[in-house]
Write a protein that holds these residues in place. Structure first.
Motif, PDB file in Angstrom:
ATOM      1  N   LYS A  52      -3.843 -11.782  12.978  1.00 50.60           N
ATOM      2  CA  LYS A  52      -3.049 -10.853  12.177  1.00 50.60           C
ATOM      3  C   LYS A  52      -3.947  -9.943  11.336  1.00 50.60           C
ATOM      4  O   LYS A  52      -3.708  -8.736  11.232  1.00 50.60           O
ATOM      5  N   LEU A  53      -4.996 -10.512  10.728  1.00 48.59           N
ATOM      6  CA  LEU A  53      -5.906  -9.714   9.920  1.00 48.59           C
ATOM      7  C   LEU A  53      -6.577  -8.638  10.769  1.00 48.59           C
ATOM      8  O   LEU A  53      -6.758  -7.500  10.322  1.00 48.59           O
ATOM      9  N   THR A  54      -6.939  -8.979  11.993  1.00 46.86           N
ATOM     10  CA  THR A  54      -7.561  -8.007  12.892  1.00 46.86           C
ATOM     11  C   THR A  54      -6.569  -6.914  13.265  1.00 46.86           C
ATOM     12  O   THR A  54      -6.923  -5.729  13.323  1.00 46.86           O
ATOM     13  N   ASP A  55      -5.323  -7.288  13.514  1.00 46.49           N
ATOM     14  CA  ASP A  55      -4.278  -6.308  13.796  1.00 46.49           C
ATOM     15  C   ASP A  55      -4.153  -5.339  12.626  1.00 46.49           C
ATOM     16  O   ASP A  55      -4.085  -4.124  12.806  1.00 46.49           O
ATOM     17  N   TYR A  56      -4.149  -5.870  11.419  1.00 42.35           N
ATOM     18  CA  TYR A  56      -4.088  -5.036  10.220  1.00 42.35           C
ATOM     19  C   TYR A  56      -5.306  -4.108  10.161  1.00 42.35           C
ATOM     20  O   TYR A  56      -5.194  -2.939   9.811  1.00 42.35           O
ATOM     21  N   GLY A  57      -6.477  -4.635  10.486  1.00 46.63           N
ATOM     22  CA  GLY A  57      -7.699  -3.834  10.443  1.00 46.63           C
ATOM     23  C   GLY A  57      -7.676  -2.694  11.443  1.00 46.63           C
ATOM     24  O   GLY A  57      -8.099  -1.572  11.133  1.00 46.63           O
ATOM     25  N   VAL A  58      -7.164  -2.957  12.641  1.00 47.96           N
ATOM     26  CA  VAL A  58      -7.042  -1.906  13.653  1.00 47.96           C
ATOM     27  C   VAL A  58      -6.030  -0.859  13.174  1.00 47.96           C
ATOM     28  O   VAL A  58      -6.240   0.343  13.338  1.00 47.96           O
ATOM     29  N   THR A  59      -4.948  -1.317  12.555  1.00 50.32           N
ATOM     30  CA  THR A  59      -3.949  -0.398  12.012  1.00 50.32           C
ATOM     31  C   THR A  59      -4.573   0.510  10.953  1.00 50.32           C
ATOM     32  O   THR A  59      -4.390   1.732  10.982  1.00 50.32           O
ATOM     33  N   LEU A  60      -5.321  -0.070  10.017  1.00 53.29           N
ATOM     34  CA  LEU A  60      -5.981   0.726   8.973  1.00 53.29           C
ATOM     35  C   LEU A  60      -6.929   1.760   9.575  1.00 53.29           C
ATOM     36  O   LEU A  60      -6.883   2.943   9.229  1.00 53.29           O
ATOM     37  N   THR A  78      -8.275   5.201  -1.241  1.00 53.15           N
ATOM     38  CA  THR A  78      -8.370   4.000  -2.056  1.00 53.15           C
ATOM     39  C   THR A  78      -7.626   2.869  -1.362  1.00 53.15           C
ATOM     40  O   THR A  78      -6.787   3.093  -0.485  1.00 53.15           O
ATOM     41  N   VAL A  79      -7.922   1.648  -1.784  1.00 48.42           N
ATOM     42  CA  VAL A  79      -7.218   0.475  -1.258  1.00 48.42           C
ATOM     43  C   VAL A  79      -5.722   0.611  -1.526  1.00 48.42           C
ATOM     44  O   VAL A  79      -4.889   0.309  -0.659  1.00 48.42           O
ATOM     45  N   GLN A  80      -5.362   1.097  -2.695  1.00 50.75           N
ATOM     46  CA  GLN A  80      -3.952   1.242  -3.053  1.00 50.75           C
ATOM     47  C   GLN A  80      -3.240   2.232  -2.132  1.00 50.75           C
ATOM     48  O   GLN A  80      -2.115   1.984  -1.686  1.00 50.75           O
ATOM     49  N   THR A  81      -3.887   3.348  -1.830  1.00 56.02           N
ATOM     50  CA  THR A  81      -3.290   4.337  -0.925  1.00 56.02           C
ATOM     51  C   THR A  81      -3.130   3.751   0.475  1.00 56.02           C
ATOM     52  O   THR A  81      -2.073   3.884   1.097  1.00 56.02           O
ATOM     53  N   LEU A  82      -4.172   3.102   0.961  1.00 51.38           N
ATOM     54  CA  LEU A  82      -4.095   2.493   2.286  1.00 51.38           C
ATOM     55  C   LEU A  82      -2.990   1.445   2.349  1.00 51.38           C
ATOM     56  O   LEU A  82      -2.255   1.363   3.333  1.00 51.38           O
ATOM     57  N   SER A  83      -2.875   0.673   1.305  1.00 47.50           N
ATOM     58  CA  SER A  83      -1.829  -0.352   1.254  1.00 47.50           C
ATOM     59  C   SER A  83      -0.443   0.286   1.274  1.00 47.50           C
ATOM     60  O   SER A  83       0.452  -0.153   2.007  1.00 47.50           O
ATOM     61  N   ARG A  84      -0.268   1.320   0.487  1.00 47.37           N
ATOM     62  CA  ARG A  84       1.044   1.975   0.389  1.00 47.37           C
ATOM     63  C   ARG A  84       1.481   2.598   1.709  1.00 47.37           C
ATOM     64  O   ARG A  84       2.596   2.409   2.152  1.00 47.37           O
ATOM     65  N   VAL A  85       0.582   3.311   2.379  1.00 46.94           N
ATOM     66  CA  VAL A  85       0.980   4.037   3.587  1.00 46.94           C
ATOM     67  C   VAL A  85       1.068   3.151   4.827  1.00 46.94           C
ATOM     68  O   VAL A  85       1.706   3.527   5.799  1.00 46.94           O
ATOM     69  N   ALA A 112       1.886  -0.277   4.496  1.00 42.54           N
ATOM     70  CA  ALA A 112       2.749  -1.409   4.122  1.00 42.54           C
ATOM     71  C   ALA A 112       2.031  -2.746   4.286  1.00 42.54           C
ATOM     72  O   ALA A 112       2.666  -3.782   4.436  1.00 42.54           O
ATOM     73  N   ILE A 113       0.711  -2.717   4.276  1.00 46.46           N
ATOM     74  CA  ILE A 113      -0.100  -3.939   4.298  1.00 46.46           C
ATOM     75  C   ILE A 113      -0.438  -4.247   2.841  1.00 46.46           C
ATOM     76  O   ILE A 113      -0.888  -3.361   2.113  1.00 46.46           O
ATOM     77  N   PRO A 114      -0.244  -5.486   2.387  1.00 48.80           N
ATOM     78  CA  PRO A 114      -0.523  -5.817   0.983  1.00 48.80           C
ATOM     79  C   PRO A 114      -1.964  -5.485   0.576  1.00 48.80           C
ATOM     80  O   PRO A 114      -2.883  -5.529   1.401  1.00 48.80           O
ATOM     81  N   PRO A 115      -2.163  -5.153  -0.694  1.00 49.67           N
ATOM     82  CA  PRO A 115      -3.493  -4.740  -1.165  1.00 49.67           C
ATOM     83  C   PRO A 115      -4.599  -5.776  -0.961  1.00 49.67           C
ATOM     84  O   PRO A 115      -5.737  -5.397  -0.681  1.00 49.67           O
ATOM     85  N   THR A 116      -4.292  -7.058  -1.092  1.00 46.66           N
ATOM     86  CA  THR A 116      -5.342  -8.075  -0.951  1.00 46.66           C
ATOM     87  C   THR A 116      -5.973  -8.053   0.442  1.00 46.66           C
ATOM     88  O   THR A 116      -7.202  -7.975   0.558  1.00 46.66           O
ATOM     89  N   PRO A 117      -5.190  -8.099   1.543  1.00 43.69           N
ATOM     90  CA  PRO A 117      -5.844  -8.002   2.854  1.00 43.69           C
ATOM     91  C   PRO A 117      -6.477  -6.630   3.108  1.00 43.69           C
ATOM     92  O   PRO A 117      -7.498  -6.548   3.785  1.00 43.69           O
ATOM     93  N   VAL A 118      -5.913  -5.564   2.548  1.00 42.82           N
ATOM     94  CA  VAL A 118      -6.517  -4.234   2.715  1.00 42.82           C
ATOM     95  C   VAL A 118      -7.907  -4.221   2.078  1.00 42.82           C
ATOM     96  O   VAL A 118      -8.870  -3.744   2.682  1.00 42.82           O
ATOM     97  N   SER A 119      -8.020  -4.771   0.890  1.00 47.89           N
ATOM     98  CA  SER A 119      -9.310  -4.834   0.208  1.00 47.89           C
ATOM     99  C   SER A 119     -10.315  -5.647   1.021  1.00 47.89           C
ATOM    100  O   SER A 119     -11.462  -5.230   1.217  1.00 47.89           O
ATOM    101  N   LYS A 120      -9.881  -6.810   1.510  1.00 47.48           N
ATOM    102  CA  LYS A 120     -10.758  -7.661   2.316  1.00 47.48           C
ATOM    103  C   LYS A 120     -11.193  -6.933   3.591  1.00 47.48           C
ATOM    104  O   LYS A 120     -12.369  -6.954   3.963  1.00 47.48           O
ATOM    105  N   ASN A 141       4.930  -2.602  16.207  1.00 47.64           N
ATOM    106  CA  ASN A 141       4.327  -3.027  14.959  1.00 47.64           C
ATOM    107  C   ASN A 141       5.198  -2.568  13.791  1.00 47.64           C
ATOM    108  O   ASN A 141       5.381  -1.374  13.589  1.00 47.64           O
ATOM    109  N   PRO A 142       5.736  -3.478  13.005  1.00 48.62           N
ATOM    110  CA  PRO A 142       6.609  -3.083  11.897  1.00 48.62           C
ATOM    111  C   PRO A 142       5.870  -2.340  10.787  1.00 48.62           C
ATOM    112  O   PRO A 142       6.502  -1.815   9.891  1.00 48.62           O
ATOM    113  N   LEU A 143       4.538  -2.285  10.846  1.00 49.97           N
ATOM    114  CA  LEU A 143       3.778  -1.616   9.794  1.00 49.97           C
ATOM    115  C   LEU A 143       3.694  -0.127  10.009  1.00 49.97           C
ATOM    116  O   LEU A 143       3.214   0.600   9.154  1.00 49.97           O
ATOM    117  N   GLN A 144       4.101   0.364  11.175  1.00 47.30           N
ATOM    118  CA  GLN A 144       3.983   1.793  11.449  1.00 47.30           C
ATOM    119  C   GLN A 144       5.296   2.488  11.228  1.00 47.30           C
ATOM    120  O   GLN A 144       6.337   2.010  11.394  1.00 47.30           O
TER     121      GLN A 144
END
Length: 183
Positions: free
Chosen positions: A6-14, A28-35, A37-45, A180-183
């Motif tokens: 899942k983390l890798t899927d999120y990374g490919v999405t980012l 910023t991490v906050q902008t990436l998280s907002r657009v 819909a991935i929570p800020p903690t995994p976005v930062s990681k 992917n529900p994040l898109q």
């Protein structure tokens, strides 16, 4: 079943969303998280892992953030995955020799390595630019009626320095359907 974490899927999405926006823009991490819909903690990681793997570069300060390290056409999907998970391999022995206690008796080790090489070769032939072509709109834009194409890519030649082609051609089918529900 083979699947990425899942983390890798999120990374490919980012990385794909950043590629769609252009590689010179820092987010910023906050902008990436907002657009995304991935929570800020995994976005930062993920940003730290991708920066450590050379996919992203970071910039501090008032106009700081993360951006792609180079043009999206020069960053492969394999590179993104390896930055997050390490070497691509379907089994532990295909990723690193000598870690399996059954290696001396294993009759499948060379086959698993060949399969892993073919998968890595296929992923190396897909750039972030290709992923972004049919992905959701760039960061900051609302999704519209985007009909993702179905792609059938023939992988027959190395696309990066040091790549060796598999013994036979390999077909890589991939679809960017909006599952992917994040898109």
């Amino acid at each position: 079943m083979l699947r990425i974490a899942k983390l890798t899927d999120y990374g490919v999405t980012l990385a794909t969303r950043m590629a769609a926006a252009g590689h010179l823009e820092a987010y910023t991490v906050q902008t990436l998280s907002r657009v995304t819909a991935i929570p800020p903690t995994p976005v930062s990681k993920l940003c730290k892992l991708l920066a450590g793997g050379g996919v992203l570069v970071s910039r501090r300060g008032a106009h700081g953030g993360y951006r792609l390290s180079q043009a999206p056409s020069r960053i492969s999907l394999a590179r993104v995955i390896e930055a997050i998970e390490g070497p691509i391999g379907v089994t532990e022995c295909a990723r690193e020799r000598g870690i399996c206690e059954y290696a001396r008796r294993c009759t499948l080790q060379s086959q698993w390595r060949q399969i892993s090489k073919r998968i890595a070769f296929a992923l190396d032939g897909i750039s972030l630019a290709a992923m972004a072509e049919s992905a959701s709109p760039p960061l900051g834009q609302a999704p519209g009626n985007v009909r993702p194409p179905r792609c059938r890519k023939r992988v027959s030649e190395p696309t990066s320095v040091g790549s060796e082609p598999p013994e036979q051609g390999l077909h890589a089918d991939f679809s960017t359907a909006r599952s992917n529900p994040l898109q």
